[in-house]
Structure formats: structure tokens, C-alpha cells
Design a protein around this motif. Structure first.
Motif, short mmCIF file in Angstrom:
data_model
loop_
_atom_site.label_atom_id
_atom_site.label_comp_id
_atom_site.label_asym_id
_atom_site.label_seq_id
_atom_site.Cartn_x
_atom_site.Cartn_y
_atom_site.Cartn_z
N HIS A 1 -62.17 42.70 -37.28
CA HIS A 1 -61.63 44.06 -37.22
C HIS A 1 -60.68 44.18 -36.03
CE1 HIS A 1 -61.39 48.41 -37.57
NE2 HIS A 1 -61.56 48.46 -36.25
N SER A 2 -59.42 44.49 -36.32
CA SER A 2 -58.41 44.59 -35.27
C SER A 2 -57.99 46.03 -35.06
CB SER A 2 -57.19 43.73 -35.63
OG SER A 2 -57.55 42.37 -35.78
N ASP A 3 -57.61 46.34 -33.83
CA ASP A 3 -57.22 47.70 -33.46
C ASP A 3 -55.83 47.70 -32.84
OD1 ASP A 3 -59.74 49.14 -34.02
OD2 ASP A 3 -60.52 47.84 -32.43
N VAL B 1 -53.73 49.18 -29.90
CA VAL B 1 -54.05 49.68 -28.56
C VAL B 1 -52.94 50.62 -28.09
CG1 VAL B 1 -54.48 49.02 -26.16
CG2 VAL B 1 -55.29 47.54 -28.03
N VAL C 1 -52.18 44.95 -29.64
CA VAL C 1 -53.19 44.94 -30.70
C VAL C 1 -54.36 44.09 -30.20
CG1 VAL C 1 -51.68 45.36 -32.66
CG2 VAL C 1 -52.01 43.02 -31.85
N ARG C 2 -55.56 44.50 -30.62
CA ARG C 2 -56.77 43.82 -30.18
C ARG C 2 -57.50 43.25 -31.39
NH1 ARG C 2 -59.31 47.94 -28.41
NH2 ARG C 2 -58.46 47.89 -26.28
N GLU D 1 -56.26 40.61 -26.64
CA GLU D 1 -55.15 41.54 -26.83
C GLU D 1 -53.81 40.80 -26.85
OE1 GLU D 1 -55.06 44.98 -24.38
OE2 GLU D 1 -57.10 45.61 -24.90
N LEU E 1 -49.96 49.63 -39.38
CA LEU E 1 -51.30 49.71 -39.95
C LEU E 1 -51.18 49.66 -41.46
CD1 LEU E 1 -54.36 50.18 -39.27
CD2 LEU E 1 -53.90 52.61 -39.70
N THR F 1 -59.10 55.04 -40.04
CA THR F 1 -58.53 54.67 -38.74
C THR F 1 -57.72 55.80 -38.15
OG1 THR F 1 -58.43 52.34 -39.43
CG2 THR F 1 -57.05 53.00 -37.57
N TYR G 1 -46.05 53.36 -33.64
CA TYR G 1 -47.18 53.26 -34.57
C TYR G 1 -46.69 53.60 -35.98
CZ TYR G 1 -52.26 53.47 -35.58
OH TYR G 1 -53.53 53.23 -36.04
#
Length: 371
Positions: A175-177, A179, A188-189, A195, A203, A212, A330
Motif C-alpha cells: 500500500h503506497s501513499d 506524501v 510517495v511512500r 519515500e 492516484l 483515499t 496531486y
């Protein structure tokens, strides 16, 4: 445009990989990250009918036409790959819905979308593999410019484009997020906590997108159902067109098998207490029987494999594409029509990102329309 803008794309389906390919071709430093393998989500269980059938807003119809155009361009440049075909679409309604079907036909004819009204007797002269006796008395609509694409193979093709242009593809990233720092995208993490600094991020995680964004205070109405796609072994079918009938939608595959789905079979999928999905044997068998009923010779069909899981659909049925106004850098891609829009959506998002401007063709589909 910054020649080496750093962009991360989250999602290994058609929207994510297409966007990454378009970005890489234009010189961006691209990192594509996906929790599992490429095409392991909705793109791997999509009927992938390429079309703009029925009644849509003029803007959405035009965008879908551009989507079809980009596929034809790909087919010409790639020498008519086996994963992409334009052999038409054949659709008929139940006896009680012929008036609505006729209204859709008149609308498509009025806007110049190629369509023919065929009697059951005329069908065999226009597209093979269909049992004319299965067609309702009112007749069927044939759209000769429509087609289908095998999305996993297309995604493989596009992933090769990413790699050939210096992009990085990270499968199994967990699962990536995205940042945020001081209200804008900075990195991105991945699932292991590492990171990667970026200037922008996309996304494109399918049905997870609304959840999300909700954590950011952004509401995207969600009508995502649980979909079921059943595949047969190769049977040497003579079917070429995509069929959309009252009880089943079915198309051929590159290896001579069949892929099929329907609305009623989706509703029979069981969501289990642990959140997993169960497609019952009787549902799968019923879908195979419905497909056999509309095919010439009524072949005995068996299940080689099936896919079940969420099918992304925005609440208003139209795409959600473009940048978030409140968060610089984003970008979002969330749509039901991922197959038809796959190439054009990636192209337009890449243009918007790299030229730091709002692309006018995406204006009707921005997330801000729900604010």
C-alpha cells in the motif's frame, strides 16, 4: 515544461500504466508503483468493450471517440496486435425494452455514431458466430466501429514503453501513499516506508480512489459494484464482435476463448465476512449457459478461470480525471470506462502534468465538480 519532472503514478491498471507511458515518452522521470502485479485489479477482469454506445453527454461522447481514435492509432503503429480488434459490437434488448433500444439507435444515428438496425435474419450476414434465434423480435443494433482490447496484454505493451523510456516500475510495493508537505505533493511512500521525492503524483488505484480522497476531505460519489468476469478455454469460436444481450455480454479473446459478464451475475457475488468475494458455482454455470444460448451452434462452455472484485464506477457515471485544486501536484484517475478511455486519459493527464496547465478536455471531469 521541466524536462525531467519527477512523477509517481500509483496503480498498475490501464489508467495508471497508460499515464506512466505517456509521461515517460515525453521525458518525465517516472516511477510506477502498484501494490501487487500489473493488471491484477479491475483491468484484469474487464470485458474491455471499446465503444461510445447509447446516450451520453456530448462532451463525454467526444472523449470516448478520442479514446477509440487512439486505439486505432495504436493498432496501425503496432501492426494490428492480437490483443486489439475492431470487429464491431452487436447489441439487442429484451422484448419489453425494444422502444428504449430504438431510441438509443435514433440518438446515435443523429449524432453520427455509425450504427445499423439489423433484423435477426440480417445478423449472420454482418457478424459471424451469433445464433439469430436468440435475437429479440425487434432486431439488434450493430456498431461496426466498435471493438475490444485484452487489457493485461495492452498493459504489458505499455509497461515496456515505460521501461524503454527510462521509467521505473515497482510491482509488489504494498500500500503506497502520496506524501504532502505544506499542502503540496512532495513524495510517495511505499508499503515498506521508503519515500521517493517527486514533483507530482497520480492516484490511479481504481476502487480505492474515493476512500483515499475521503481522508483528505474530498468526497467522490462512488457507485462501485463487485464484478465477475468468466473466461472459457480456447474453443475456436467464430465470434468476432462484442455481444451485449439482455442476459450476457461476451467477446472473443486473442487465443480463441471467450470472456463474459452480466449485471445479474454481478449481483449474485457473495461478499464474505472477511471482505473477500465468492462467485458461486451456479452463478458461473448460469453465465456460461447464457453465453451458449446466444452463440451459433450452442457450444458447451466451461470455465477456465474467473476474476471477481470491485469495478470502479463514479457516482454520476462519468470519469473523474485531473488535478486536485486544493493540492498542487496531486492528480486523480477514476472511471468506469477505463478500457475505452485508457489511452486518451493517460495522454491528457500527462499533458496536464508536464505543462502545468488545466487541459480543457478534462474540465467536465475534475474532482472539484462534487465540491
Amino acid at each position: 515544461m521541466t524536462s525531467r519532472m519527477r512523477v509517481a503514478v500509483l496503480g498498475g491498471g490501464i489508467l495508471g500504466v497508460s499515464t506512466a507511458a505517456a509521461l515517460a515518452k515525453q521525458g518525465a522521470d517516472v516511477t510506477l508503483m502498484t501494490a501487487g502485479e500489473l493488471a491484477s485489479g479491475a483491468s484484469g477482469r474487464s470485458l474491455a468493450w471499446l465503444n461510445s454506445f447509447g446516450m451520453r453527454s456530448p462532451e463525454y461522447h467526444y472523449l470516448r471517440l478520442l479514446g477509440l481514435d487512439r486505439y486505432r492509432t495504436l493498432a496501425a503503429g503496432a501492426g494490428s496486435p492480437a490483443f486489439l480488434r475492431f470487429d464491431g459490437g452487436l447489441t439487442w434488448a429484451s422484448d419489453g425494452s425494444v422502444a428504449d433500444h430504438r431510441a438509443a439507435f435514433e440518438h446515435m444515428r443523429d449524432i453520427g455514431y455509425a450504427c445499423e438496425w439489423l433484423t435477426a435474419e440480417e445478423v449472420s450476414t454482418r457478424t459471424p458466430g451469433v445464433d439469430p434465434a436468440a435475437i429479440s423480435a425487434g432486431g439488434a443494433i450493430f456498431n461496426p466501429q466498435e471493438g475490444w482490447v485484452d487489457l493485461p496484454r495492452l498493459i504489458e505493451h505499455l509497461a515496456a514503453t515505460v521501461a524503454a523510456n527510462g521509467g521505473t516500475i515497482r510491482t509488489g510495493a504494498g500500500h503506497s501513499d502520496i506524501v504532502l508537505t505544506a499542502g503540496r505533493v512532495t513524495a510517495v511512500r511505499s508499503g515498506d516506508g521508503a519515500e521517493t521525492p517527486v514533483d507530482a503524483a497520480v492516484l490511479a488505484t481504481g476502487a480505492d480512489v474515493p476512500h483515499t480522497l475521503k481522508a483528505l476531505g474530498i468526497v467522490i460519489p462512488d457507485a462501485t459494484p463487485i464484478a465477475l468476469l468468466v473466461r472459457t478455454p480456447p474453443i475456436g469460436t467464430s465470434l468476432r464482435a462484442v455481444l451485449n444481450t439482455p442476459r450476457v455480454a461476451v467477446r472473443p479473446t486473442p487465443d480463441g476463448a471467450l470472456a463474459m459478464d452480466s449485471g445479474w451475475s454481478e449481483r449474485e457475488v457473495v461478499v464474505q465476512p472477511d471482505g473477500s468475494y465468492l462467485a458461486r458455482d451456479e452463478t458461473i454455470q448460469g453465465l456460461l449457459e447464457e453465453a451458449s444460448n446466444v452463440l451459433e451452434g450452442h457450444p458447451r462452455l466451461t470455465c477456465a478461470s474467473y476474476g471477481v472484485g470491485p469495478k470502479p464506477i463514479p457516482g454520476d457515471g462519468e470519469p473523474v480525471l485531473g488535478g486536485l485544486e486544493a493540492i498542487p501536484g496531486y492528480y486523480v484517475a477514476f472511471t468506469h470506462s477505463g478500457a475505452t478511455l485508457g489511452l486518451i486519459a493517460g495522454e491528457l493527464l500527462a499533458d496536464e502534468i508536464l505543462n502545468t496547465r488545466a487541459h480543457p478536455l478534462l474540465d467536465p471531469y475534475r474532482p472539484s465538480r462534487f465540491a
